[in-house]
Design a protein around this motif. Sequence first.
Motif, PDB file in Angstrom:
ATOM      1  N   LEU A  95      44.361 -20.204  -0.723  1.00 52.60           N
ATOM      2  CA  LEU A  95      43.363 -19.282  -0.862  1.00 52.60           C
ATOM      3  C   LEU A  95      43.187 -18.984  -2.285  1.00 52.60           C
ATOM      4  O   LEU A  95      42.264 -19.269  -2.876  1.00 52.60           O
ATOM      5  N   ARG A  96      43.919 -19.801  -3.689  1.00 51.73           N
ATOM      6  CA  ARG A  96      44.080 -19.775  -4.754  1.00 51.73           C
ATOM      7  C   ARG A  96      42.997 -21.587  -4.579  1.00 51.73           C
ATOM      8  O   ARG A  96      42.194 -21.414  -5.467  1.00 51.73           O
ATOM      9  N   TRP A  97      43.705 -22.829  -4.045  1.00 53.84           N
ATOM     10  CA  TRP A  97      42.277 -23.302  -4.316  1.00 53.84           C
ATOM     11  C   TRP A  97      41.121 -23.790  -3.855  1.00 53.84           C
ATOM     12  O   TRP A  97      40.572 -24.207  -4.436  1.00 53.84           O
ATOM     13  N   LEU A  98      41.155 -22.811  -2.466  1.00 54.31           N
ATOM     14  CA  LEU A  98      39.785 -22.527  -2.554  1.00 54.31           C
ATOM     15  C   LEU A  98      39.133 -22.143  -3.222  1.00 54.31           C
ATOM     16  O   LEU A  98      38.043 -22.123  -3.709  1.00 54.31           O
ATOM     17  N   ARG A  99      39.960 -19.833  -3.819  1.00 59.11           N
ATOM     18  CA  ARG A  99      38.219 -20.309  -4.555  1.00 59.11           C
ATOM     19  C   ARG A  99      38.123 -20.856  -5.963  1.00 59.11           C
ATOM     20  O   ARG A  99      37.301 -20.972  -6.653  1.00 59.11           O
ATOM     21  N   GLN A 100      38.960 -21.943  -6.680  1.00 58.64           N
ATOM     22  CA  GLN A 100      39.146 -22.410  -7.627  1.00 58.64           C
ATOM     23  C   GLN A 100      37.996 -23.587  -7.860  1.00 58.64           C
ATOM     24  O   GLN A 100      37.407 -24.054  -8.698  1.00 58.64           O
ATOM     25  N   HIS A 101      37.631 -23.834  -6.353  1.00 59.48           N
ATOM     26  CA  HIS A 101      36.438 -24.675  -6.355  1.00 59.48           C
ATOM     27  C   HIS A 101      34.818 -24.125  -5.519  1.00 59.48           C
ATOM     28  O   HIS A 101      33.942 -24.989  -5.720  1.00 59.48           O
ATOM     29  N   ILE A 102      34.869 -22.690  -5.706  1.00 58.83           N
ATOM     30  CA  ILE A 102      33.432 -21.559  -5.927  1.00 58.83           C
ATOM     31  C   ILE A 102      33.069 -21.237  -6.694  1.00 58.83           C
ATOM     32  O   ILE A 102      34.212 -20.623  -7.268  1.00 58.83           O
ATOM     33  N   GLY A 103      32.312 -21.301  -7.048  1.00 61.29           N
ATOM     34  CA  GLY A 103      31.459 -20.381  -8.409  1.00 61.29           C
ATOM     35  C   GLY A 103      30.857 -19.502  -7.724  1.00 61.29           C
ATOM     36  O   GLY A 103      29.923 -19.702  -7.086  1.00 61.29           O
ATOM     37  N   LEU A 104      31.343 -17.886  -8.471  1.00 61.13           N
ATOM     38  CA  LEU A 104      30.311 -17.547  -7.729  1.00 61.13           C
ATOM     39  C   LEU A 104      29.400 -16.914  -9.427  1.00 61.13           C
ATOM     40  O   LEU A 104      29.993 -16.317 -10.097  1.00 61.13           O
ATOM     41  N   VAL A 105      28.303 -16.045  -9.013  1.00 58.75           N
ATOM     42  CA  VAL A 105      27.520 -14.984  -9.536  1.00 58.75           C
ATOM     43  C   VAL A 105      27.306 -14.362  -8.890  1.00 58.75           C
ATOM     44  O   VAL A 105      25.799 -14.097  -7.675  1.00 58.75           O
ATOM     45  N   SER A 106      27.694 -13.345  -9.460  1.00 59.35           N
ATOM     46  CA  SER A 106      27.117 -11.400  -8.905  1.00 59.35           C
ATOM     47  C   SER A 106      26.222 -10.581  -8.839  1.00 59.35           C
ATOM     48  O   SER A 106      25.506 -11.052  -9.605  1.00 59.35           O
ATOM     49  N   GLN A 107      25.716  -9.966  -7.817  1.00 61.09           N
ATOM     50  CA  GLN A 107      24.274  -9.316  -8.064  1.00 61.09           C
ATOM     51  C   GLN A 107      24.435  -8.639  -9.321  1.00 61.09           C
ATOM     52  O   GLN A 107      23.680  -7.910 -10.048  1.00 61.09           O
ATOM     53  N   GLU A 108      25.514  -7.357  -9.489  1.00 62.87           N
ATOM     54  CA  GLU A 108      25.953  -7.223 -10.436  1.00 62.87           C
ATOM     55  C   GLU A 108      26.822  -7.559 -11.469  1.00 62.87           C
ATOM     56  O   GLU A 108      28.096  -7.675 -11.337  1.00 62.87           O
ATOM     57  N   PRO A 109      26.735  -8.171 -12.629  1.00 58.53           N
ATOM     58  CA  PRO A 109      27.812  -9.219 -13.401  1.00 58.53           C
ATOM     59  C   PRO A 109      28.494  -7.880 -14.118  1.00 58.53           C
ATOM     60  O   PRO A 109      28.761  -6.920 -14.574  1.00 58.53           O
ATOM     61  N   VAL A 110      29.503  -8.788 -13.604  1.00 55.42           N
ATOM     62  CA  VAL A 110      30.983  -8.410 -14.834  1.00 55.42           C
ATOM     63  C   VAL A 110      31.410  -9.190 -15.503  1.00 55.42           C
ATOM     64  O   VAL A 110      31.175 -10.307 -14.904  1.00 55.42           O
ATOM     65  N   LEU A 111      30.867  -8.254 -16.646  1.00 57.72           N
ATOM     66  CA  LEU A 111      31.715  -9.165 -18.072  1.00 57.72           C
ATOM     67  C   LEU A 111      33.205  -8.064 -18.178  1.00 57.72           C
ATOM     68  O   LEU A 111      33.409  -7.023 -17.961  1.00 57.72           O
ATOM     69  N   PHE A 112      34.001  -8.617 -18.934  1.00 58.26           N
ATOM     70  CA  PHE A 112      35.414  -7.622 -19.444  1.00 58.26           C
ATOM     71  C   PHE A 112      35.195  -7.741 -20.436  1.00 58.26           C
ATOM     72  O   PHE A 112      34.233  -8.586 -21.386  1.00 58.26           O
ATOM     73  N   ALA A 113      35.660  -6.693 -21.476  1.00 61.18           N
ATOM     74  CA  ALA A 113      36.188  -6.092 -22.561  1.00 61.18           C
ATOM     75  C   ALA A 113      36.671  -7.335 -23.696  1.00 61.18           C
ATOM     76  O   ALA A 113      37.699  -6.988 -24.475  1.00 61.18           O
ATOM     77  N   THR A 114      36.003  -8.101 -23.925  1.00 63.97           N
ATOM     78  CA  THR A 114      36.649  -9.608 -24.642  1.00 63.97           C
ATOM     79  C   THR A 114      35.242 -10.262 -25.336  1.00 63.97           C
ATOM     80  O   THR A 114      34.021  -9.749 -25.299  1.00 63.97           O
ATOM     81  N   THR A 115      35.860 -11.472 -25.963  1.00 65.97           N
ATOM     82  CA  THR A 115      34.451 -12.102 -26.504  1.00 65.97           C
ATOM     83  C   THR A 115      33.842 -13.042 -25.167  1.00 65.97           C
ATOM     84  O   THR A 115      34.454 -12.966 -24.243  1.00 65.97           O
ATOM     85  N   ILE A 116      32.245 -13.326 -25.842  1.00 63.09           N
ATOM     86  CA  ILE A 116      31.395 -13.632 -24.986  1.00 63.09           C
ATOM     87  C   ILE A 116      32.117 -15.232 -24.672  1.00 63.09           C
ATOM     88  O   ILE A 116      32.493 -15.674 -23.038  1.00 63.09           O
ATOM     89  N   ALA A 117      32.534 -16.082 -25.846  1.00 64.93           N
ATOM     90  CA  ALA A 117      33.585 -17.110 -25.286  1.00 64.93           C
ATOM     91  C   ALA A 117      34.284 -16.844 -24.741  1.00 64.93           C
ATOM     92  O   ALA A 117      34.862 -17.995 -23.535  1.00 64.93           O
ATOM     93  N   GLU A 118      35.427 -15.853 -24.827  1.00 74.57           N
ATOM     94  CA  GLU A 118      36.546 -15.523 -23.517  1.00 74.57           C
ATOM     95  C   GLU A 118      35.914 -14.905 -21.846  1.00 74.57           C
ATOM     96  O   GLU A 118      36.900 -15.801 -21.204  1.00 74.57           O
ATOM     97  N   ASN A 119      34.700 -14.133 -21.487  1.00 74.20           N
ATOM     98  CA  ASN A 119      34.407 -14.343 -20.981  1.00 74.20           C
ATOM     99  C   ASN A 119      33.894 -15.941 -20.125  1.00 74.20           C
ATOM    100  O   ASN A 119      34.064 -15.947 -18.965  1.00 74.20           O
ATOM    101  N   ILE A 120      33.092 -16.701 -21.059  1.00 75.04           N
ATOM    102  CA  ILE A 120      32.881 -17.758 -20.711  1.00 75.04           C
ATOM    103  C   ILE A 120      34.284 -19.024 -19.436  1.00 75.04           C
ATOM    104  O   ILE A 120      34.437 -19.691 -18.454  1.00 75.04           O
ATOM    105  N   ARG A 121      35.510 -18.449 -20.377  1.00 80.46           N
ATOM    106  CA  ARG A 121      36.170 -19.486 -20.260  1.00 80.46           C
ATOM    107  C   ARG A 121      37.043 -19.085 -18.935  1.00 80.46           C
ATOM    108  O   ARG A 121      37.493 -19.632 -18.217  1.00 80.46           O
TER     109      ARG A 121
END
Length: 837
Positions: A95-121
């Motif tokens: 499962l982890r291998w599968l998800r690492q090969h899939i990029g997802l952009v959801s309808q409602e963007p979820v960002l975490f409470a950190t920097t822009i660089a860290e969110n992209i990373r």
Amino acid sequence: MDEKPTIDSNSDKGTQPSSFEGTIQFIDIDFSYPSRSDVKVLSSLNLHIAKGQTVAIVGASGSGKSTIVQLLLRFYTALRGQILIDGHDIESLNLRWLRQHIGLVSQEPVLFATTIAENIRYGRKDASMEDIIQASKMANAYDFIMKLPNQFETYVGEHGAQLSGGQKQRIAIARALVKDPKILLLDEATSALDTESEAIVQDALDKARQGRTTLIIAHRLSTIQNADMIVTISKGHVEEMGTHDELLARGGAYSDLVHSQRVDSTPETSQSPKKNSMLRILKMSLKDWPYFCAGSTGSFISGAVVPSFGFVFGDVVKFLSSSDERVQEEMINKYSLITFGIGCVYTLATFVTKISWFDEPRNSVGVLTTKLASEATHVQEVLTNSIAMMIQCASAVVLSLCFSAFYSYPMTLMFLAIYPVIMFIGRTHVWLSKKFHTETSKALESATAKLALQSMVNIREVAALTMEEEFHKKYVQTLERSPHGLHRYLVLTSICFGIYRFIPYFVYCLGYALGGYLIEEGTLEFADFTRVFECLLVGSLILSRIMMDAGDLSAAGAASNIIFAQVDEAPSDEEAAGGSVTLDKEKFSGSVKFSGVHFRYPMRSSTPVLNGLDLKVKSGETLALVGESGCGKSTTIQLLEKFYAIESGAVFLDNHNIEELSTKWLRMQIGLVSQEPVLFDRSLAENIAYGDNTREVGMEEIIEAARTANIHTFIQSLPSGYETKVGNKGTQLSGGQKQRVAIARALIRNPKILLLDEATSALDAESEKVVLEALDKARQGRTCITIAHRLSTIKNVDMIAVLKRGVVAETGTHRQLKSQRGEYYNMLTAQAGNITS
């Protein structure tokens, strides 16, 4: 914790093929969500997506489009059928291998409470800064990021609250692209972008799709006309498929959707913690004074029992030394009754001190935040056991000293010399305990609020990014990092504890030494020595105990400080806005005026958002705000709601400055439907009724609001109807269904002002048409401000204002602005030209 998930992303099981090409097959897929097993979402779905192909999936809200994405990511398991990737059943893949090969952009963007660089990373944890910059450029995010004070190190806030919807979406797109995935899933990825940004991002995504399989979920058909194949989903199965031109020529469901969304650009087609918190707690509790009086009296009597028993004990020793057996028998009977009486009094007094008021469910402290939830128990300790203990121990110590001084002042003075030492050590223990508790609370608060809560609330995004292990490591590191500096406090507290354990034995030694000397000198009788020693010994033990328990009392004090700091922390914006004026709702017309408004967000004070905004909306008119992401559209609505205080200028309602108006009254006159609908984990009926909490909303009103928002028929089709639970953040509903529930919730209030922040962005074309007709009716007699990127939704409004860099660039009706061939015309041309027949 021991429960083994059926779909475990941390498991090492499953194959990891040496190559990943990206061919996808859905074969006879049936699926129902576990919470609504009677409602079939997918029914015999068959779909084939070739390697490197771009397939767009369209259809009505609730048709199963987003469910396809969730099954592909293995958030759920299909009830029947197979999903294959490169010929491998996805259930056989790691499962982890599968998800690492899939990029997802959801309808409602979820960002975490950190920097822009860290969110992209978070898209790829080993991504370099160059990779992050390149991904941000592809997502059309680089330019706005570089304009921020801290650029890529800018803190985005909780859920990305410091950014606009379009900015958040572009960062989410960059996060997906930095992974360089073989499969790209775009679930309404450009829904929050303005026309200009959408065109650039769409161009970037067109390039990014090269060499990878892309699955697009879309309501906005302008974003998918160049897809290799378009699939229309209806009631959980494929209704039709083909290219854009093929489906238009066929004249089916897709063709109807396209024509309903067309916007032409030529001729018209149609229209800090505070001190003294203990005293404050007592003041807050004055309304319960009878209980406190009873409890305090009981505590005082309980304390008085200790010296009383010492006094009786001295007499018992005296008559036991008598040679007259008759006297001994009489005295034994007498003092046995006295001792029994003291025990009864103590039992009654102890009972009075244990009031269970705080244990009653209706009086329990509500869990507002993690901080309040964890600290409320300590504050309860202050109002129950701690205060009772303080009064009880104080009465015991004071009365013990009084009795002892009466019989032997030398021994009393000796004990008085010891008490300051006990007090000093006790105060040291209190300070150390308080310091340890406060610092530990900070560490726990950081770990729970900033990491654990984020990861749990956004568990789908965390799973899709395969970041479970990363968040776990950060959580552990946060807990391990903070306490290192607290070890010395723990050691010193332990030393104090050892001294407390030593005090009783030290008192025994001194007491017997001095008492023996006084008896030998003839200045003290043995019976009196027993009385004095018992009283003073117990008094010192009680004083030691109260200082030992001061750690708990200290924790309660620190907890109350934390809670009061939370309660007293009135936002400066709220204080500045102030106001207590309320207007007669019947006479309130709802006219709105922005006059020279300047504003910048507190967390980004060097970045102006509004630069002298002037706007006017007459009573009953509808104003549409358009412009690129970050131009100030949503900010305008937030200022009208008094979520923030303006920097300069003024906002007026019916010629009243909103700073003078009561914030509560003001918000009750406004109905808001936000870009990202927020639902609560309650029933559909309750979520709609939450629109007006000033009264009991009847079921007929709820149904009527649902009809207006085009959600009634769908709700009726559910097994539990309006009693259906929507799940955490409404996860049991599709994006379009959530949005319609939010619209119904706004209408239930019957507001004078209606604010629509991309209110139809998540709706399919068919639902959008019906909801827009309903909103047209709902706008009658009330002022409406709508924010829109999809220009087809605002052609018929009274006035359109184009915002640019925080000011109005141009205003007018759709026809007027189109004829001016300015900013609006350029947006219209770009959007209308994307959909042709």
